[in-house]
Design a protein around this motif. Structure first.
Motif, PDB file in Angstrom:
ATOM      1  N   PRO A  33     -78.201  24.283 -17.120  1.00  0.00           N
ATOM      2  CA  PRO A  33     -77.842  22.974 -16.585  1.00  0.00           C
ATOM      3  C   PRO A  33     -76.637  23.084 -15.654  1.00  0.00           C
ATOM      4  O   PRO A  33     -75.856  24.023 -15.734  1.00  0.00           O
ATOM      5  N   ARG A  34     -76.496  22.119 -14.782  1.00  0.00           N
ATOM      6  CA  ARG A  34     -75.375  22.135 -13.838  1.00  0.00           C
ATOM      7  C   ARG A  34     -74.075  21.820 -14.583  1.00  0.00           C
ATOM      8  O   ARG A  34     -73.989  20.828 -15.300  1.00  0.00           O
ATOM      9  N   PRO A  35     -73.060  22.644 -14.388  1.00  0.00           N
ATOM     10  CA  PRO A  35     -71.798  22.479 -15.119  1.00  0.00           C
ATOM     11  C   PRO A  35     -70.873  21.448 -14.455  1.00  0.00           C
ATOM     12  O   PRO A  35     -69.833  21.785 -13.897  1.00  0.00           O
ATOM     13  N   TRP A  36     -71.236  20.186 -14.540  1.00  0.00           N
ATOM     14  CA  TRP A  36     -70.467  19.117 -13.897  1.00  0.00           C
ATOM     15  C   TRP A  36     -69.037  19.036 -14.422  1.00  0.00           C
ATOM     16  O   TRP A  36     -68.095  18.892 -13.645  1.00  0.00           O
ATOM     17  N   LEU A  37     -68.887  19.122 -15.736  1.00  0.00           N
ATOM     18  CA  LEU A  37     -67.558  19.003 -16.323  1.00  0.00           C
ATOM     19  C   LEU A  37     -66.652  20.162 -15.900  1.00  0.00           C
ATOM     20  O   LEU A  37     -65.482  19.957 -15.551  1.00  0.00           O
ATOM     21  N   THR A  38     -67.184  21.360 -15.886  1.00  0.00           N
ATOM     22  CA  THR A  38     -66.409  22.530 -15.458  1.00  0.00           C
ATOM     23  C   THR A  38     -66.001  22.398 -13.995  1.00  0.00           C
ATOM     24  O   THR A  38     -64.855  22.656 -13.634  1.00  0.00           O
ATOM     25  N   ALA A  39     -66.939  21.978 -13.163  1.00  0.00           N
ATOM     26  CA  ALA A  39     -66.636  21.819 -11.736  1.00  0.00           C
ATOM     27  C   ALA A  39     -65.564  20.755 -11.516  1.00  0.00           C
ATOM     28  O   ALA A  39     -64.634  20.945 -10.730  1.00  0.00           O
ATOM     29  N   ALA A  40     -65.679  19.635 -12.211  1.00  0.00           N
ATOM     30  CA  ALA A  40     -64.689  18.559 -12.060  1.00  0.00           C
ATOM     31  C   ALA A  40     -63.312  19.015 -12.540  1.00  0.00           C
ATOM     32  O   ALA A  40     -62.293  18.747 -11.887  1.00  0.00           O
ATOM     33  N   ALA A  41     -63.265  19.724 -13.663  1.00  0.00           N
ATOM     34  CA  ALA A  41     -61.986  20.198 -14.189  1.00  0.00           C
ATOM     35  C   ALA A  41     -61.329  21.187 -13.233  1.00  0.00           C
ATOM     36  O   ALA A  41     -60.124  21.091 -12.964  1.00  0.00           O
ATOM     37  N   TRP A  42     -62.099  22.123 -12.697  1.00  0.00           N
ATOM     38  CA  TRP A  42     -61.526  23.086 -11.755  1.00  0.00           C
ATOM     39  C   TRP A  42     -61.122  22.413 -10.452  1.00  0.00           C
ATOM     40  O   TRP A  42     -60.122  22.807  -9.832  1.00  0.00           O
ATOM     41  N   ALA A  43     -61.870  21.411  -9.991  1.00  0.00           N
ATOM     42  CA  ALA A  43     -61.497  20.701  -8.759  1.00  0.00           C
ATOM     43  C   ALA A  43     -60.161  19.988  -8.935  1.00  0.00           C
ATOM     44  O   ALA A  43     -59.273  20.090  -8.088  1.00  0.00           O
ATOM     45  N   VAL A  44     -60.011  19.275 -10.030  1.00  0.00           N
ATOM     46  CA  VAL A  44     -58.759  18.559 -10.293  1.00  0.00           C
ATOM     47  C   VAL A  44     -57.611  19.549 -10.476  1.00  0.00           C
ATOM     48  O   VAL A  44     -56.530  19.379  -9.906  1.00  0.00           O
ATOM     49  N   GLY A  45     -57.842  20.602 -11.253  1.00  0.00           N
ATOM     50  CA  GLY A  45     -56.800  21.597 -11.483  1.00  0.00           C
ATOM     51  C   GLY A  45     -56.358  22.282 -10.198  1.00  0.00           C
ATOM     52  O   GLY A  45     -55.164  22.462  -9.948  1.00  0.00           O
ATOM     53  N   THR A  46     -57.320  22.664  -9.372  1.00  0.00           N
ATOM     54  CA  THR A  46     -56.998  23.313  -8.104  1.00  0.00           C
ATOM     55  C   THR A  46     -56.193  22.390  -7.200  1.00  0.00           C
ATOM     56  O   THR A  46     -55.188  22.780  -6.619  1.00  0.00           O
TER      57      THR A  46
END
Length: 130
Positions: A33-46
């Motif tokens: 499945p697409r890792p939406w939560l991981t992507a959002a967390a890394w986007a905000v963190g970055t």
């Protein structure tokens, strides 16, 4: 002449960022499945960590020193990513599927920082390179 080489360097940087972003999007789209939560967390963190850090460094360092720091940071990031990938593949294959979320998140975070710098950040904090 410095304007031409500076413009070329900026174009190369944008092409490289675009290539990483396209690679991230393709990997993210192919993940199941697409890792939406991981992507959002890394986007905000970055965006929250690297945006202000880059603006402060650019404001406080000379252009030559800032360029050196940029190369050192990029090299360190590549080294860290390589080691992380090796460890993930060797010891915890379950970590590997989160790579697309990581790449997509970092690409989105970098894009958000770039857009914010061009539209929201006051002129005095933008630095000379913009």
């Amino acid at each position: 002449m410095p304007s031409t080489s500076s413009r070329r360097q900026r174009v190369v940087q944008y092409v490289a960022l675009g290539g990483v972003s396209v690679f991230a999007a393709v990997q993210f789209y192919g993940a199941d499945p697409r890792p939406w939560l991981t992507a959002a967390a890394w986007a905000v963190g970055t965006a929250l960590v690297f945006g202000p850090a880059a603006w402060l460094a650019r404001d406080r360092l000379s252009p030559d020193r800032y360029e050196t720091l940029t190369y050192v940071a990029a090299g360190g990031g590549i080294l860290l990513a390589s080691v992380w990938l090796g460890v993930a593949l060797a010891f915890a294959p379950a970590l590997f599927p989160y790579g697309p979320g990581f790449l997509a998140g970092v690409a989105l975070g970098t894009l958000a920082v770039s857009l914010a710098e061009r539209t929201v950040v006051p002129e005095r904090l933008r630095g000379a390179g913009i």
